[in-house]
Motif scaffolding. Structure first.
Motif, mmCIF file in Angstrom:
data_model
loop_
_atom_site.group_PDB
_atom_site.id
_atom_site.type_symbol
_atom_site.label_atom_id
_atom_site.label_comp_id
_atom_site.label_asym_id
_atom_site.label_seq_id
_atom_site.Cartn_x
_atom_site.Cartn_y
_atom_site.Cartn_z
ATOM 1 N N VAL A 26 38.915 16.219 -33.074
ATOM 2 C CA VAL A 26 39.506 17.381 -33.735
ATOM 3 C C VAL A 26 38.562 18.570 -33.584
ATOM 4 C CG1 VAL A 26 40.298 18.350 -35.930
ATOM 5 C CG2 VAL A 26 40.742 15.940 -35.384
ATOM 6 N N ILE A 27 39.120 19.722 -33.190
ATOM 7 C CA ILE A 27 38.337 20.938 -33.010
ATOM 8 C C ILE A 27 38.371 21.756 -34.291
ATOM 9 C CG2 ILE A 27 38.154 23.100 -31.718
ATOM 10 C CD1 ILE A 27 39.429 21.683 -29.351
ATOM 11 N N SER A 28 37.209 22.131 -34.775
ATOM 12 C CA SER A 28 37.131 22.981 -35.964
ATOM 13 C C SER A 28 37.528 24.404 -35.596
ATOM 14 C CB SER A 28 35.713 22.968 -36.532
ATOM 15 O OG SER A 28 35.374 21.677 -37.000
ATOM 16 N N LEU A 29 38.253 25.039 -36.504
ATOM 17 C CA LEU A 29 38.777 26.377 -36.260
ATOM 18 C C LEU A 29 38.293 27.350 -37.327
ATOM 19 C CD1 LEU A 29 42.485 25.376 -35.492
ATOM 20 C CD2 LEU A 29 40.663 25.805 -33.830
ATOM 21 N N TYR A 30 38.123 28.601 -36.898
ATOM 22 C CA TYR A 30 37.799 29.679 -37.821
ATOM 23 C C TYR A 30 39.104 30.382 -38.163
ATOM 24 C CZ TYR A 30 35.696 33.988 -39.609
ATOM 25 O OH TYR A 30 35.347 35.050 -40.400
ATOM 26 N N LYS A 31 39.453 30.448 -39.452
ATOM 27 C CA LYS A 31 40.721 31.034 -39.870
ATOM 28 C C LYS A 31 40.577 32.548 -39.993
ATOM 29 C CE LYS A 31 44.403 30.696 -43.328
ATOM 30 N NZ LYS A 31 44.875 30.011 -44.562
ATOM 31 N N ILE A 32 41.288 33.261 -39.103
ATOM 32 C CA ILE A 32 41.284 34.722 -39.141
ATOM 33 C C ILE A 32 42.257 35.217 -40.200
ATOM 34 C CG2 ILE A 32 41.679 36.819 -37.791
ATOM 35 C CD1 ILE A 32 41.006 35.106 -35.276
ATOM 36 N N ASP A 33 43.484 34.707 -40.160
ATOM 37 C CA ASP A 33 44.493 34.958 -41.190
ATOM 38 C C ASP A 33 45.497 33.807 -41.115
ATOM 39 O OD1 ASP A 33 46.381 35.575 -39.092
ATOM 40 O OD2 ASP A 33 45.667 37.644 -39.087
ATOM 41 N N ASP A 34 46.630 33.918 -41.817
ATOM 42 C CA ASP A 34 47.570 32.795 -41.904
ATOM 43 C C ASP A 34 48.170 32.420 -40.551
ATOM 44 O OD1 ASP A 34 47.156 32.493 -44.573
ATOM 45 O OD2 ASP A 34 48.936 33.633 -45.200
ATOM 46 N N ASN A 35 48.235 33.379 -39.628
ATOM 47 C CA ASN A 35 48.841 33.102 -38.328
ATOM 48 C C ASN A 35 47.831 32.902 -37.204
ATOM 49 O OD1 ASN A 35 51.025 35.245 -39.667
ATOM 50 N ND2 ASN A 35 51.964 33.522 -38.620
ATOM 51 N N ASN A 36 46.605 33.352 -37.394
ATOM 52 C CA ASN A 36 45.644 33.392 -36.298
ATOM 53 C C ASN A 36 44.385 32.599 -36.616
ATOM 54 O OD1 ASN A 36 46.873 35.471 -34.339
ATOM 55 N ND2 ASN A 36 47.006 36.508 -36.325
ATOM 56 N N PHE A 37 43.990 31.798 -35.621
ATOM 57 C CA PHE A 37 42.824 30.929 -35.730
ATOM 58 C C PHE A 37 42.011 31.064 -34.439
ATOM 59 C CE2 PHE A 37 46.320 29.390 -38.204
ATOM 60 C CZ PHE A 37 45.771 28.956 -39.395
ATOM 61 N N ARG A 38 40.726 30.764 -34.528
ATOM 62 C CA ARG A 38 39.854 30.840 -33.372
ATOM 63 C C ARG A 38 38.959 29.613 -33.336
ATOM 64 N NH1 ARG A 38 34.933 32.265 -33.621
ATOM 65 N NH2 ARG A 38 35.028 33.825 -35.293
ATOM 66 N N ILE A 39 38.620 29.175 -32.119
ATOM 67 C CA ILE A 39 37.658 28.076 -31.995
ATOM 68 C C ILE A 39 36.369 28.483 -32.708
ATOM 69 C CG2 ILE A 39 36.370 26.606 -30.404
ATOM 70 C CD1 ILE A 39 39.343 26.224 -30.113
ATOM 71 N N ALA A 40 35.880 27.645 -33.581
ATOM 72 C CA ALA A 40 34.683 27.969 -34.364
ATOM 73 C C ALA A 40 33.417 27.669 -33.574
ATOM 74 C CB ALA A 40 34.683 27.180 -35.672
ATOM 75 N N THR A 41 32.388 28.469 -33.789
ATOM 76 C CA THR A 41 31.082 28.218 -33.180
ATOM 77 C C THR A 41 30.285 27.257 -34.062
ATOM 78 O OG1 THR A 41 30.008 30.062 -34.314
ATOM 79 C CG2 THR A 41 31.104 30.552 -32.218
ATOM 80 N N ALA A 42 29.234 26.707 -33.521
ATOM 81 C CA ALA A 42 28.397 25.768 -34.277
ATOM 82 C C ALA A 42 27.796 26.442 -35.503
ATOM 83 C CB ALA A 42 27.294 25.225 -33.370
ATOM 84 N N LYS A 43 27.393 27.707 -35.374
ATOM 85 C CA LYS A 43 26.817 28.421 -36.514
ATOM 86 C C LYS A 43 27.864 28.609 -37.611
ATOM 87 C CE LYS A 43 24.245 32.628 -37.694
ATOM 88 N NZ LYS A 43 25.056 32.931 -38.871
ATOM 89 N N GLU A 44 29.084 28.954 -37.222
ATOM 90 C CA GLU A 44 30.147 29.137 -38.211
ATOM 91 C C GLU A 44 30.480 27.823 -38.912
ATOM 92 O OE1 GLU A 44 32.544 32.859 -36.093
ATOM 93 O OE2 GLU A 44 33.011 30.778 -35.557
ATOM 94 N N ILE A 45 30.484 26.747 -38.148
ATOM 95 C CA ILE A 45 30.757 25.436 -38.749
ATOM 96 C C ILE A 45 29.676 25.077 -39.758
ATOM 97 C CG2 ILE A 45 30.963 22.969 -38.253
ATOM 98 C CD1 ILE A 45 32.171 23.764 -35.534
#
Length: 531
Positions: free
Chosen positions: A382-401
């Motif tokens: 499973v790939i961790s995601l950074y939630k931008i808003d309810d519709n948009n997500f981005r692949i999270a970086t190690a620092k963000e995780i």
């Protein structure tokens, strides 16, 4: 006799201190003023060549003498004290003595000639030089008197991809010389995983969080031998979508491409966090002292693609990429003994891309569905995601995780059913897995997804990394279709549990109860008959 000696001198010293070789020698000096000239072949039209006279020979009957205003006393003293020339001029006191020494082919070397020219340059400027005139690829020096001249390239090449010629020694006459002004080159490349070939070029594509590999190739001109000091510096400007690298590695090659293992060098990266750039400097003379065969240096480093990276949203003709630019500054004036690097190569630019997966959740009638829960997987993880808003997500970086803020591993669709996942790679297989369907709907099967891209081509067949022509998406084992979108459909209806699931346990339980009930009924009936 003195004229014959000077003719021998002319023949011996028509050479280039700066890799320039004269094509002819003269047994006598012409006395006609219009024939006292030196012609330099050079296609660069904005250069400044100036000739300064060292020895004078105005007619066939005159003896060799110093040119007007040459400080001969101090000139000879400087020759005697020069470390390269050693004791060669210990017994010299006249122009004829000096001419005899430098015309002795047995005891005079190219290194001696270079040293002589360098000393001469200090004592000829008071003469007033003669500047060459340019026409159709040739510089003509119409010198006043027959004699022996030091020609100095006085071009201002600051911030130009050009280099000054080293000192030229030549005799007046109809003489053509060709300076070989060498400059280093720089080429930057990015590693590309397209089709799994891991080739190097101007374009790459990656997932956010990847370590992107870069290679910078620089060359060393042979004219470095005419410099006392020679350095060059790689300047690398990364876009804000990359973290600056911490280290680099260098490999050295000769002119035939053979790797040289005898050179010891650890590149030092000097970072500038303000503009996200770094430099690496090379002392070329020191490197050549370790191995004079070095002709090429390859410098490798990796930079992480971070959350500031531009992401291509459109499926065609997008220019949302992450450019990286490198250039070289270098020593370009052999008469300058400082560490100035006034030469500058053209920029070499590469482009890194990362993409968007556009998703939509709907039913079999095309109605958007909210409440569906998805996970994005790569290699079954499973790939961790950074939630931008309810519709948009981005692949999270190690620092963000590690920070944990806005990090999710599940996407939940909202009323319009739309979700976008930014920062994915192409040619990589991802799995979009629905882990929970909206109420009253059946879960969709996992969907395998892979993007493929094609980049704009230049007229010469090379790749233009600024724009890609198309982006296609393939689902499961189906061939690709234009675009970067995927629609996941849910259908209503009862879904019977599969064999081995909880449903079979229910059936077994109910069946067992029926059997037990039948047995009890049978026993009851038998007892009733007995009674």
């Amino acid at each position: 006799m003195k004229m014959k000696k000077f003719a021998a001198l002319a023949a011996a010293t028509i050479m280039t201190v700066s890799a320039v070789a004269a094509t002819s020698a003269f047994s006598v000096f012409a006395t006609a003023e219009n024939t006292n000239r030196i012609v330099i072949t050079d296609e660069v039209a904005d250069k400044t060549y100036v000739a300064y006279q060292i020895f004078d020979q105005t007619s066939a009957t005159n003896a060799i003498d110093w040119a007007s205003d040459v400080d001969d006393t101090h000139f000879i003293e400087a020759l005697k004290s020069d470390m390269t020339l050693g004791s060669k001029f210990d017994n010299a006191s006249t122009a004829a003595d000096v001419a005899k020494i430098i015309s002795d082919k047995t005891n005079w070397t190219d290194e001696d000639t270079a040293a002589f020219a360098k000393v001469a340059a200090t004592f000829v400027y008071t003469n007033g030089g003669i500047t060459a005139e340019y026409s159709e690829g040739k510089y003509t020096l119409n010198v006043t008197n027959a004699g022996y001249y030091l020609i100095i390239d006085e071009t201002n090449n600051t911030n130009k991809d050009n280099a000054n010629s080293a000192y030229i020694l030549n005799v007046s006459g109809k003489t053509d010389v060709t300076p070989k002004v060498g400059q280093p080159t720089l080429t930057k490349e990015i590693k590309h995983n397209e089709n799994g070939d891991n080739g190097w070029g101007v374009v790459g594509d990656n997932q956010i969080g990847d370590d992107v590999e870069f290679r910078i190739t620089t060359t060393i001109p042979s004219e470095v031998q005419y410099y006392d000091t020679y350095t060059y510096t790689i300047h690398d400007q990364l876009s804000e979508g990359f973290d600056l690298p911490d280290n680099a590695e260098c490999f050295f090659y000769d002119k035939n491409g053979t790797k040289l293992t005898s050179v010891t060098f650890t590149p030092v990266i000097n970072k500038n966090q303000t503009d996200n750039s770094f430099v690496i400097q090379f002392n070329i003379k020191d490197l050549l002292a370790q191995n004079p065969d070095i002709a090429k240096i390859e410098t490798y480093y990796s930079a992480k693609l971070n959350g500031n990276a531009k992401v291509a949203d459109k499926a065609t003709n997008s220019t949302d990429n992450n450019p990286n630019t490198a250039y070289l500054t270098y020593s370009n004036n052999p008469k300058d003994e400082s560490d100035k690097e006034d030469g500058r190569t053209p920029d070499s630019k590469v482009y890194d891309w990362t993409f968007t997966l556009a998703g939509k959740k709907e039913d079999d009638k095309g109605n958007a569905l909210a409440g569906a829960k998805f996970q994005l997987k790569r290699d079954n993880k499973v790939i961790s995601l950074y939630k931008i808003d309810d519709n948009n997500f981005r692949i999270a970086t190690a620092k963000e995780i590690a920070d944990g803020d806005k990090i999710v591993d599940t996407i939940v669709t909202v009323a319009d059913g739309i979700f976008n996942i930014k920062g994915i790679d192409d040619t990589v297989e991802y799995t979009l897995e629905e882990i929970e369907a909206p109420a009253d709907y059946n879960k969709a099967a996992p969907t395998k997804i892979k993007l493929s891209t094609g980049y704009k081509q230049n007229t010469d067949g090379t790749t233009d990394g600024t724009t890609f022509n198309y982006l296609q998406i393939s689902q499961d084992d189906n061939s690709g279709v234009d675009g970067n979108g995927v629609t996941v459909v849910n259908r209503k209806g009862s879904e019977l549990p599969s064999t081995g699931g909880i449903g079979t346990q229910i059936f077994y339980g109910v069946g067992g109860a029926i059997v037990v009930g039948a047995g009890v009924l049978l026993i009851t009936k038998k007892r009733a008959k007995k009674d």
